[in-house]
Write a protein that holds these residues in place. Structure first.
Motif, PDB file in Angstrom:
ATOM      1  N   ASP A 123       0.817  -1.200   0.000  1.00 42.56           N
ATOM      2  CA  ASP A 123       0.000   0.000   0.000  1.00 42.56           C
ATOM      3  C   ASP A 123       0.859   1.263   0.000  1.00 42.56           C
ATOM      4  OD1 ASP A 123      -2.317   1.559   0.125  1.00 42.56           O
ATOM      5  OD2 ASP A 123      -2.345   1.538   2.307  1.00 42.56           O
ATOM      6  N   SER A 124       1.935   1.251   0.788  1.00 37.63           N
ATOM      7  CA  SER A 124       2.763   2.449   0.938  1.00 37.63           C
ATOM      8  C   SER A 124       3.521   2.810  -0.338  1.00 37.63           C
ATOM      9  CB  SER A 124       3.761   2.255   2.098  1.00 37.63           C
ATOM     10  OG  SER A 124       4.680   1.220   1.800  1.00 37.63           O
ATOM     11  N   GLY A 126       2.342   2.064  -3.409  1.00 39.04           N
ATOM     12  CA  GLY A 126       1.403   2.185  -4.520  1.00 39.04           C
ATOM     13  C   GLY A 126       1.346   0.969  -5.416  1.00 39.04           C
ATOM     14  N   MET A 127       1.619  -0.206  -4.855  1.00 39.87           N
ATOM     15  CA  MET A 127       1.612  -1.438  -5.628  1.00 39.87           C
ATOM     16  C   MET A 127       0.179  -1.932  -5.824  1.00 39.87           C
ATOM     17  SD  MET A 127       3.501  -5.019  -4.599  1.00 39.87           S
ATOM     18  CE  MET A 127       5.024  -4.147  -4.201  1.00 39.87           C
ATOM     19  N   MET A 128      -0.111  -2.467  -6.988  1.00 37.32           N
ATOM     20  CA  MET A 128      -1.388  -3.122  -7.214  1.00 37.32           C
ATOM     21  C   MET A 128      -1.301  -4.553  -6.681  1.00 37.32           C
ATOM     22  SD  MET A 128      -3.466  -4.000 -10.765  1.00 37.32           S
ATOM     23  CE  MET A 128      -3.979  -2.319 -11.096  1.00 37.32           C
ATOM     24  N   VAL A 129      -2.316  -4.995  -5.952  1.00 39.79           N
ATOM     25  CA  VAL A 129      -2.344  -6.355  -5.417  1.00 39.79           C
ATOM     26  C   VAL A 129      -3.594  -7.059  -5.931  1.00 39.79           C
ATOM     27  CG1 VAL A 129      -2.461  -7.801  -3.354  1.00 39.79           C
ATOM     28  CG2 VAL A 129      -1.059  -5.729  -3.352  1.00 39.79           C
ATOM     29  N   HIS A 143      -5.539  -1.187  -5.689  1.00 40.16           N
ATOM     30  CA  HIS A 143      -5.451  -0.664  -7.046  1.00 40.16           C
ATOM     31  C   HIS A 143      -4.527   0.527  -7.041  1.00 40.16           C
ATOM     32  CE1 HIS A 143      -6.598   1.025 -10.949  1.00 40.16           C
ATOM     33  NE2 HIS A 143      -7.131  -0.142 -11.227  1.00 40.16           N
ATOM     34  N   LYS A 144      -3.859   0.743  -8.145  1.00 41.95           N
ATOM     35  CA  LYS A 144      -2.867   1.825  -8.199  1.00 41.95           C
ATOM     36  C   LYS A 144      -3.493   3.202  -8.023  1.00 41.95           C
ATOM     37  CE  LYS A 144      -2.936   2.117 -13.279  1.00 41.95           C
ATOM     38  NZ  LYS A 144      -3.167   3.536 -13.494  1.00 41.95           N
ATOM     39  N   THR A 145      -4.814   3.329  -8.196  1.00 45.53           N
ATOM     40  CA  THR A 145      -5.461   4.635  -8.021  1.00 45.53           C
ATOM     41  C   THR A 145      -6.302   4.697  -6.748  1.00 45.53           C
ATOM     42  OG1 THR A 145      -7.355   3.896  -9.331  1.00 45.53           O
ATOM     43  CG2 THR A 145      -5.579   5.026 -10.506  1.00 45.53           C
ATOM     44  N   ASP A 146      -6.206   3.656  -5.905  1.00 47.40           N
ATOM     45  CA  ASP A 146      -7.102   3.579  -4.748  1.00 47.40           C
ATOM     46  C   ASP A 146      -6.707   4.484  -3.593  1.00 47.40           C
ATOM     47  OD1 ASP A 146      -8.202   0.108  -4.759  1.00 47.40           O
ATOM     48  OD2 ASP A 146      -8.909   1.871  -5.812  1.00 47.40           O
ATOM     49  N   LYS A 147      -5.448   4.888  -3.516  1.00 46.89           N
ATOM     50  CA  LYS A 147      -4.954   5.543  -2.313  1.00 46.89           C
ATOM     51  C   LYS A 147      -5.741   6.820  -1.978  1.00 46.89           C
ATOM     52  CE  LYS A 147      -0.646   5.516   0.005  1.00 46.89           C
ATOM     53  NZ  LYS A 147       0.767   5.224  -0.103  1.00 46.89           N
ATOM     54  N   ARG A 148      -5.958   7.657  -2.969  1.00 46.42           N
ATOM     55  CA  ARG A 148      -6.687   8.898  -2.719  1.00 46.42           C
ATOM     56  C   ARG A 148      -8.137   8.604  -2.362  1.00 46.42           C
ATOM     57  NH1 ARG A 148     -10.127  11.693  -5.566  1.00 46.42           N
ATOM     58  NH2 ARG A 148      -9.781  10.403  -7.413  1.00 46.42           N
ATOM     59  N   LEU A 149      -8.745   7.636  -3.061  1.00 48.50           N
ATOM     60  CA  LEU A 149     -10.137   7.312  -2.809  1.00 48.50           C
ATOM     61  C   LEU A 149     -10.334   6.715  -1.427  1.00 48.50           C
ATOM     62  CD1 LEU A 149     -11.101   5.751  -6.258  1.00 48.50           C
ATOM     63  CD2 LEU A 149     -11.654   8.035  -5.425  1.00 48.50           C
TER      64      LEU A 149
END
Length: 273
Positions: A123-124, A126-129, A143-149
Motif C-alpha cells: 500500500d505504501s 502504490g503497488m497493485m495487489v 489498485h494503483k489509483t485507490d490511495k486517494r479514494l
C-alpha cells in the motif's frame, strides 16, 4: 508435484488474470497499446546486478507512434497455502527499484491474502495487489489509483479469528452496524409474513451456521483467510443446495423466495462494491 512446476502453473493462471484485467481496462490503458512478456521472453537491466533481471511477467505501455515504451508494469506471481509474508513484498520492491531509467509500477498476484505488514508495504509504495485462482475468480485488493479514494472511505475492517486483535474502534463500528440492521428489520416487520424461525436465531447461531457453510465451500476461507468469490458461492448454492440466483430490474435490490429456493438480485447492484 515439484515447486517449480507449481510455480509455472500459477504464472500461467496469473497471465490469464492479467489478460482479463487488461480486457476490462482496469489498468487504465487500451489493450492495443500494451505488450506482455514472460520471464522467458525478456529481461530488464539491473545496474546493481550488472545484468538483466527476469520477472515473472511484465507489461510494456507503448503509446501510438512511440519509439519505445513509456511505462512498465512488473508482475510478481506467488502461489501460497498460507498468508504471503512481508519478506516477499519487500524483496519485490527492491527488485523493482533496480530497474532504473523508466517509469515502473509493481503488480503482486497471489492466490492467498497478504499478511498485514506485507499489505502495508504494498500500500505504501502504490503497488497493485490481485488475489485469485483464475481469470474467472480474482479480486483487486489494492489498485494503483485507490490511495486517494480510500482516504474518503470508512477504513476496511479485517476479519480475524483472534478476538484479541479487535480494538475498541472496531467493536464500536460492529455495534453500530448491528443496531442499523436491527432497526431495518424492525421497520420492515410484517406479522403476515412467514419467518421460518429465522427471527429466533441468535447472532452466535448465525455465525456458527455461516462457518459450517463456509467450510463446505472451502475450509481455507476461515483457516487460511482465502477469499470467497461470487462465482464460487453461486456455484456452491446451485450444485450443493439447489438454490438459484436470478437477476431482474424490480424496485427491490434483493429478496429471498424460500419456497422456490431462489435468491433475487437487482441488476443495478451487479459488480458493485
Amino acid at each position: 508435484m515439484n515447486t517449480t512446476l507449481i510455480g509455472d502453473q500459477f504464472e500461467t493462471k496469473s497471465l490469464e488474470i492479467i489478460k482479463r484485467v487488461i480486457e476490462e481496462e482496469q489498468l487504465g490503458h487500451l489493450g492495443k497499446h500494451l505488450r506482455i512478456y514472460t520471464k522467458k521472453e525478456k529481461g530488464y537491466y539491473s545496474a546493481t546486478r550488472q545484468k538483466d533481471i527476469y520477472f515473472d511477467l511484465t507489461i510494456e505501455v507503448w503509446p501510438p507512434g512511440a519509439s519505445r515504451y513509456v511505462l512498465i508494469y512488473i508482475i510478481e506471481c506467488k502461489n501460497y497455502n498460507k498468508r504471503v509474508p512481508v519478506d516477499d513484498t519487500e524483496e519485490f520492491c527492491y527488485k523493482i527499484q533496480q530497474v532504473s531509467g523508466v517509469n515502473v509500477k509493481g503488480i503482486f498476484i497471489s492466490n492467498a491474502p497478504l499478511q498485514q505488514s506485507a499489505f502495508n508495504v504494498a500500500d505504501s509504495v502504490g503497488m497493485m495487489v490481485i488475489q485469485g485462482e483464475s481469470s474467472d475468480n480474482y479480486k483487486l485488493i489494492l489498485h494503483k489509483t485507490d490511495k486517494r479514494l480510500n482516504q474518503e472511505r470508512i477504513p476496511f475492517i479485517h476479519t480475524t479469528k483472534d478476538e484479541g486483535l479487535f480494538d475498541d474502534g472496531i467493536t464500536l463500528v460492529e455495534r453500530l452496524i448491528d443496531k442499523k440492521i436491527t432497526k431495518i428489520f424492525e421497520e420492515n416487520t410484517n406479522i403476515s409474513r412467514v419467518s421460518y424461525n429465522i427471527d429466533k436465531l441468535s447472532k452466535s447461531d448465525i455465525e456458527n451456521y455461516s462457518k459450517i457453510e463456509l467450510d463446505k465451500i472451502n475450509p481455507r476461507i476461515l483457516s487460511s483467510f482465502y477469499q470467497l468469490s461470487i462465482e464460487a458461492f453461486t456455484k456452491f448454492l446451485q450444485e450443493k443446495e439447489q438454490i438459484f440466483i436470478i437477476e431482474n430490474e424490480e424496485s427491490l435490490l434483493g429478496w429471498c423466495d424460500i419456497k422456490n429456493r431462489t435468491i433475487g438480485v437487482n441488476r443495478a447492484i451487479k459488480n458493485t462494491s
